[in-house]
Design a protein around this motif. Sequence first.
Motif, PDB file in Angstrom:
ATOM      1  N   GLY A  30      15.009  21.243   8.646  1.00 25.80           N
ATOM      2  CA  GLY A  30      16.196  21.481   7.840  1.00 25.80           C
ATOM      3  C   GLY A  30      17.356  20.551   8.130  1.00 25.80           C
ATOM      4  O   GLY A  30      18.138  20.234   7.229  1.00 25.80           O
ATOM      5  N   HIS A  31      17.508  20.103   9.371  1.00 25.71           N
ATOM      6  CA  HIS A  31      18.652  19.256   9.720  1.00 25.71           C
ATOM      7  C   HIS A  31      18.485  17.830   9.237  1.00 25.71           C
ATOM      8  O   HIS A  31      19.461  17.076   9.162  1.00 25.71           O
ATOM      9  N   TRP A  32      17.252  17.437   8.910  1.00 24.22           N
ATOM     10  CA  TRP A  32      17.021  16.057   8.495  1.00 24.22           C
ATOM     11  C   TRP A  32      16.620  15.940   7.029  1.00 24.22           C
ATOM     12  O   TRP A  32      16.956  14.952   6.382  1.00 24.22           O
ATOM     13  N   ALA A  33      15.917  16.927   6.530  1.00 22.95           N
ATOM     14  CA  ALA A  33      15.426  16.852   5.149  1.00 22.95           C
ATOM     15  C   ALA A  33      16.534  17.236   4.172  1.00 22.95           C
ATOM     16  O   ALA A  33      17.417  18.033   4.487  1.00 22.95           O
ATOM     17  N   PRO A  34      16.517  16.683   2.965  1.00 22.45           N
ATOM     18  CA  PRO A  34      17.513  17.071   1.955  1.00 22.45           C
ATOM     19  C   PRO A  34      17.316  18.517   1.510  1.00 22.45           C
ATOM     20  O   PRO A  34      16.220  19.083   1.606  1.00 22.45           O
ATOM     21  N   LEU A 119      23.479  29.346  -4.218  1.00 22.08           N
ATOM     22  CA  LEU A 119      23.934  29.094  -2.851  1.00 22.08           C
ATOM     23  C   LEU A 119      23.731  27.627  -2.512  1.00 22.08           C
ATOM     24  O   LEU A 119      22.933  27.263  -1.656  1.00 22.08           O
ATOM     25  N   GLU A 120      24.479  26.781  -3.182  1.00 19.73           N
ATOM     26  CA  GLU A 120      24.262  25.340  -3.042  1.00 19.73           C
ATOM     27  C   GLU A 120      24.623  24.818  -1.658  1.00 19.73           C
ATOM     28  O   GLU A 120      24.079  23.819  -1.207  1.00 19.73           O
ATOM     29  N   GLU A 121      25.544  25.491  -0.966  1.00 16.71           N
ATOM     30  CA  GLU A 121      25.988  24.999   0.336  1.00 16.71           C
ATOM     31  C   GLU A 121      25.217  25.608   1.495  1.00 16.71           C
ATOM     32  O   GLU A 121      25.515  25.331   2.649  1.00 16.71           O
ATOM     33  N   THR A 122      24.238  26.436   1.188  1.00 19.21           N
ATOM     34  CA  THR A 122      23.491  27.103   2.252  1.00 19.21           C
ATOM     35  C   THR A 122      22.529  26.131   2.925  1.00 19.21           C
ATOM     36  O   THR A 122      21.896  25.313   2.259  1.00 19.21           O
ATOM     37  N   SER A 123      22.397  26.252   4.242  1.00 20.53           N
ATOM     38  CA  SER A 123      21.489  25.375   4.968  1.00 20.53           C
ATOM     39  C   SER A 123      20.053  25.865   4.827  1.00 20.53           C
ATOM     40  O   SER A 123      19.776  26.929   4.269  1.00 20.53           O
ATOM     41  N   ALA A 124      19.128  25.081   5.384  1.00 23.38           N
ATOM     42  CA  ALA A 124      17.711  25.430   5.312  1.00 23.38           C
ATOM     43  C   ALA A 124      17.389  26.680   6.115  1.00 23.38           C
ATOM     44  O   ALA A 124      16.312  27.270   5.939  1.00 23.38           O
ATOM     45  N   THR A 125      18.308  27.112   6.979  1.00 20.96           N
ATOM     46  CA  THR A 125      18.079  28.358   7.723  1.00 20.96           C
ATOM     47  C   THR A 125      17.870  29.533   6.781  1.00 20.96           C
ATOM     48  O   THR A 125      17.061  30.438   7.041  1.00 20.96           O
ATOM     49  N   TYR A 126      18.602  29.531   5.680  1.00 22.14           N
ATOM     50  CA  TYR A 126      18.455  30.590   4.687  1.00 22.14           C
ATOM     51  C   TYR A 126      17.025  30.623   4.145  1.00 22.14           C
ATOM     52  O   TYR A 126      16.402  31.689   4.063  1.00 22.14           O
ATOM     53  N   HIS A 127      16.476  29.478   3.786  1.00 22.55           N
ATOM     54  CA  HIS A 127      15.120  29.423   3.238  1.00 22.55           C
ATOM     55  C   HIS A 127      14.099  29.863   4.290  1.00 22.55           C
ATOM     56  O   HIS A 127      13.145  30.581   3.979  1.00 22.55           O
ATOM     57  N   ALA A 128      14.315  29.427   5.542  1.00 23.11           N
ATOM     58  CA  ALA A 128      13.398  29.816   6.607  1.00 23.11           C
ATOM     59  C   ALA A 128      13.410  31.328   6.806  1.00 23.11           C
ATOM     60  O   ALA A 128      12.356  31.960   6.953  1.00 23.11           O
ATOM     61  N   LEU A 129      14.594  31.919   6.789  1.00 27.84           N
ATOM     62  CA  LEU A 129      14.694  33.361   6.979  1.00 27.84           C
ATOM     63  C   LEU A 129      14.048  34.126   5.823  1.00 27.84           C
ATOM     64  O   LEU A 129      13.412  35.169   6.037  1.00 27.84           O
ATOM     65  N   MET A 130      14.221  33.628   4.604  1.00 28.56           N
ATOM     66  CA  MET A 130      13.593  34.300   3.463  1.00 28.56           C
ATOM     67  C   MET A 130      12.070  34.266   3.580  1.00 28.56           C
ATOM     68  O   MET A 130      11.385  35.260   3.276  1.00 28.56           O
ATOM     69  N   LEU A 131      11.522  33.146   4.031  1.00 29.96           N
ATOM     70  CA  LEU A 131      10.071  33.055   4.186  1.00 29.96           C
ATOM     71  C   LEU A 131       9.574  33.930   5.339  1.00 29.96           C
ATOM     72  O   LEU A 131       8.515  34.563   5.244  1.00 29.96           O
TER      73      LEU A 131
END
Length: 626
Positions: A30-34, A119-131
């Motif tokens: 998440g910190h490196w990928a768009p 949630l355009e400003e949300t980091s990839a942490t949100y996606h990881a938590l949803m999964l």
Amino acid sequence: MSAPDGLVEQLPVLLVVVPLGAGALVAALGHWAPRILADALAVLVAAVCTVGAGRLVVAVGGGRVVTWLGGWTPASSGSGPGGGQSVGIVLVADRTAAMLVVSAALLVLAGLLFSWRYLEETSATYHALMLVFLAALSGFALAGDLFDAFVWFELMGAAAYALAGMRVEEPRSVFAAVEFGVVNTLGASLTLAGITLLYARTGELALAYVGERLRSQPADALVGFAFVLLVVGALVKAAVVPFHFWTADAEAAAPTPVCAVLSGAMVAMGVYAVARWWRVAFDGVLPHPTAEHLLLVLGAVTALVGAVMCVYQRHIKRLLAYSTISHVGVALLGVGLLDEHGTAAAIAYLVGHACTKGPLFLGSGVLLNRYGTVDEHALFGQGRGRWFTFSVFALGGLGLAGLPVLGLWWGKATLEHALSVAGAPWAVAVVVVAGALTSGSVLRLTARVFLGLGADPRSRSSRDGDGSEEPEEPEEPEEHGPIGPRAAALMVAPAWLLLAAGVGLALVPWVHRAGATAGAVFADRHGYVEAVQHPHRVLAPVVGHEETVWTGTGLGLAAVTLALACLVAAAALWAPRVRALPWGRAGARAARSVVGGLHAVHRADLPEQVAWLLAGAAVLAVVFAL
């Protein structure tokens, strides 16, 4: 049922491992990928899980797919209380579990699609938590042993707490997440204590073996106490009264897509757990009438309390949260029958609820995105001309009343029939009243916000108007501002996806046949035990008795529910005129006194919520210990 092919046999494992692994991958990259990569990967995984769970629903038919992880099958093939010991982890997939996984995956998919713009400003942490949340929901539905069910239970909670409080810059969000976490963790701790007692008594954790050991010896107060401890955590997750206080705060503060999953998937897992654990482990051990009466009372009280609180809300997300509490109570009425037909109806009702309530939460997110508030009074007339969003609320409101072509129709019609056959007409009345009050509340806000109907609520205090309470916290937008037609369509599309799935539930005959089979398989305790103890033995498929959904009685009750819902909405929209009637002012005073007491109770702070949880658990323990 014939032996499953290799892919089908591994589907239960993949439905857990794939989202869990993808969540870890998204978190790591998440910190490196768009951002678009996280969006695309999360949506792809959720879509694959939805299709895979759907394939499992079809493949299991009238049987089960049992997978002992790592090949750790039972130590011997003997049957009976002394035959066989298990040390491995088992996943058991039948149609009921698979249908709940489909529902959860579809909600997560809709939430992730909605978040792409919302949630355009949300980091990839949100996606990881949803999964991770999806993996935990799937693992819990498929778990065949109590300790691993607890592990998924806790992972489900951990992901949900983090998602509910992800806006750490907002004190309200953090407090709601802490409240959510403390209450649910306490409930889970009691569940773990119950598992410990059962392990001490039986020496087993696999649900099938626990049940066989318990049935081989006389039950005593310890078994009843263990059952109560076990189910308290599930009742907390399901938001059953008096374990429900966390729900409104959590769903008012959580991001909108998270609310849809909490309301549609997590609470359903709590109801499912009570039904599954009773059927496999405690049916034939503890007194059947005691459990039946207790669950019916809990269901009725939950349905009515949630419905009344729903009517008197003007904060849209709180309104929907109390509606969820009410509909959980209705589903619990079906579980409380403790038979094949009631269970099948309850599962159908929960799946239909997910396809109805999810769109309403997503619709509230569209309003919050556009106007920065979900205060029904402040939004009076603001939604004129926004027909796509209007359609979501209008269809969702009609769906909560059980309109025959929408998602709740199948579950509501079969549940009312099952309750009537069981000789509980009072419970049918509870279903109608709960549906009318929750549907009327949504129709009321739809008419106010999108059509500007009724007296302007901004011109008078809430006490002098329809009785709805003032918002308890200032509205804080998640992300809002002008959005173009394309972005608006992208935000509404997931809600329409869920509504379309609900139409399929209502109209497709194969779904009704599959639901009847799911109920029959769920009720077949002996078949469950045999499938777990002998995973490679081919068992005869179970054929369910399909209930007739389209009956004159069902259609009549749907018409009554919808008519009452329209009356509830109209009475609120034109409250001054109603109060001017001879009986209007007296009725308003009586309703206000009752609702005032409920509001006072529901302002409970965290220590009071803990006290309610412990008091409720103590009452249940006394009931089963006597």
